[in-house]
Scaffold this active site. Sequence first.
Site, short mmCIF file in Angstrom:
data_model
loop_
_atom_site.label_atom_id
_atom_site.label_comp_id
_atom_site.label_asym_id
_atom_site.label_seq_id
_atom_site.Cartn_x
_atom_site.Cartn_y
_atom_site.Cartn_z
N ASP A 155 -8.64 -29.41 -40.77
CA ASP A 155 -8.93 -29.59 -39.27
C ASP A 155 -9.79 -30.71 -39.22
OD1 ASP A 155 -7.75 -27.15 -39.21
OD2 ASP A 155 -8.85 -26.36 -37.37
N LYS B 5 -5.29 -30.64 -32.06
CA LYS B 5 -6.23 -29.33 -31.35
C LYS B 5 -7.21 -30.13 -30.55
CE LYS B 5 -10.02 -26.94 -34.01
NZ LYS B 5 -10.45 -26.43 -35.22
N LYS C 290 -3.13 -26.44 -31.07
CA LYS C 290 -4.26 -25.49 -31.33
C LYS C 290 -5.33 -25.78 -30.23
CE LYS C 290 -7.97 -23.81 -34.60
NZ LYS C 290 -8.47 -24.09 -35.90
#
Lengths: 302, 293
Positions: free
Chosen positions: A139, A202, A238
């Site tokens: 991430d 995300k 996400k």
Amino acid sequence: MEPISFLNIPTSPSIDKVGVEERVARFQTRSIKNESKRQGLKMVLSMIDLTTLEGKDTPGKVKQMCYKAQHLHDLHPGLPTVAAVCVYPSMVAVARKELKNASVKIASVSTVFPAGQAPLEVKITDTKFAVDAGADEIDMVISRGKFLSGEYNFVFDEIAAIKEACGKARLKVILETGELATLDNVRKASDIAIYAGADFIKTSTGKIQPAATMQVTYTMLMAIRDYFDETGIMIGMKPAGGISTSKLALHNLVMVKEILGDAWLNNHWFRFGASSLANDVLMQIMKTETGVYQSSDYFTID
Amino acid sequence: MSRLEILKTYKIYIGGQFPRTESGRYYTPFDKKGKPLANICLSSRKDVRNAVVAARKAFGSWSERSAFNRGQILYRIAEMLEGRRAQFIDELIQQGLTKANAEKEVNLSIDRIVYYAGWCDKFNQVLSSVNPVSSAHFNFSTCEPMGVVGIISEQTSSLIGLVSMLMPAICGGNTAVVLASEKLPLCAVTFAEVLNSSDVPGGVVNILTGSTSEMAPTLASHMDVNALITSQLDDSLKKNLSVAAVDNLKRNYEFTADWSKPESQGLNYISDLQEIKTTWHPIENIGGATSSY
């Protein structure tokens, strides 16, 4: 074929904020019947990235979370495990040792999370460290300062470089939408991330408010859909930060289904980044099973 | 042309806010002459759920406040009630009391609040103890509030029953979800307005109106409610609630006192809603001639 750079990606459309708000409000009025709710809640559980990203994290805390990831509530058999645990690079080795070959994935934040204020070499080293320690997913955060100064090329190239450093690990790109100020910026950042090689986009680090509002998630889902229509390639989504109740999680699922369709309704393509959501979902599931409202006293904290 | 009277719509009280019931339902109780009293929310189990969430959220900071400060806040409730005496007397008369009895009930309610305000920073001294033990320990027992208390108000009074059951609970640091008297709900909602304007933090007291037999089982079975107190409930409902309360071993008390009597108050109503925590603290010796403590 000419090499992909920021210069040859399509121009991002501008976003009608009022329209987005109205559309999002409609997702929240869907009536979800009991049986669907039960299935939806289990699906939510299976999509959670159980997260601990604190300065005070210890190997003990991470071990405990890895256990919880596989044993959400043993009193009630038949529950899925969460999708992944999400930790700092320094904790990846601990998590790998705990999870061994379990189906629960290990996601690691990187690129000097959460601010991302470091030179590219440091970010690449950070990423490689996490991958070498056993992370399945990375991430990364984008450089919001550069983005807001209009240096889109820089942001694009940085994401592409990190994607290369990831190797086989899937790359999630955190836009930190709370710092991007407008939905137009969210859309532009989504497009840059997707074209630069993100496997997932995300919303947030969880350190900045507002985080994963439905308006922001909606805008990003639309970017994913437009990219799919254009190229036939699926990108994951996400939302992270601020989704702490089952109700909100179910609203998100409704939105994903209506915008992207059933293909995205699994934890390969959709995740929730959350720490307290899992327990709320467990309490709701037990409520539907027993008919009795639950108390957090009877669910493990970590 | 005669004026069309506007019936006040009484709302419920959750987390320091006055929402309507999420169900959108209401009912209209009547006075003795068959005249409608007001529109009252017919709350649902989801309102009970929301109220418990609010009470749980408020519990931490309310129980950690200094006892003295809780006393000040309870006293403030009495002051605000005194300031709105006339409205409460009116409502009691509307609900069938004589003027003299209405005044008596309001006066007694105010006095009772002052009584429990006084106990706030005193009951722990009285109920706690240092215990003699035959080992090298300083052994002491102190009170801790139970948590969220469900209160099913006594049905035959509008104000005094509610005050008498609620005050000892919050005096001891608990937070409460109160189901108002079904047939006499007016004062309960007006009392919520008093609470709201007297420094009581939102969520410490939550008041719902509606059908007792519909809401009470939800409250009794709720795993996040730590105690349930009732008063003069009919036997079949009482039995159902006792069974429902077993799952999380709630404390469950039925009070039989006649709340309209001045003596129907006391330390026991506070202590019923306290748990006793005993601590064994290693120490050389205490209380002897050579003790340095």
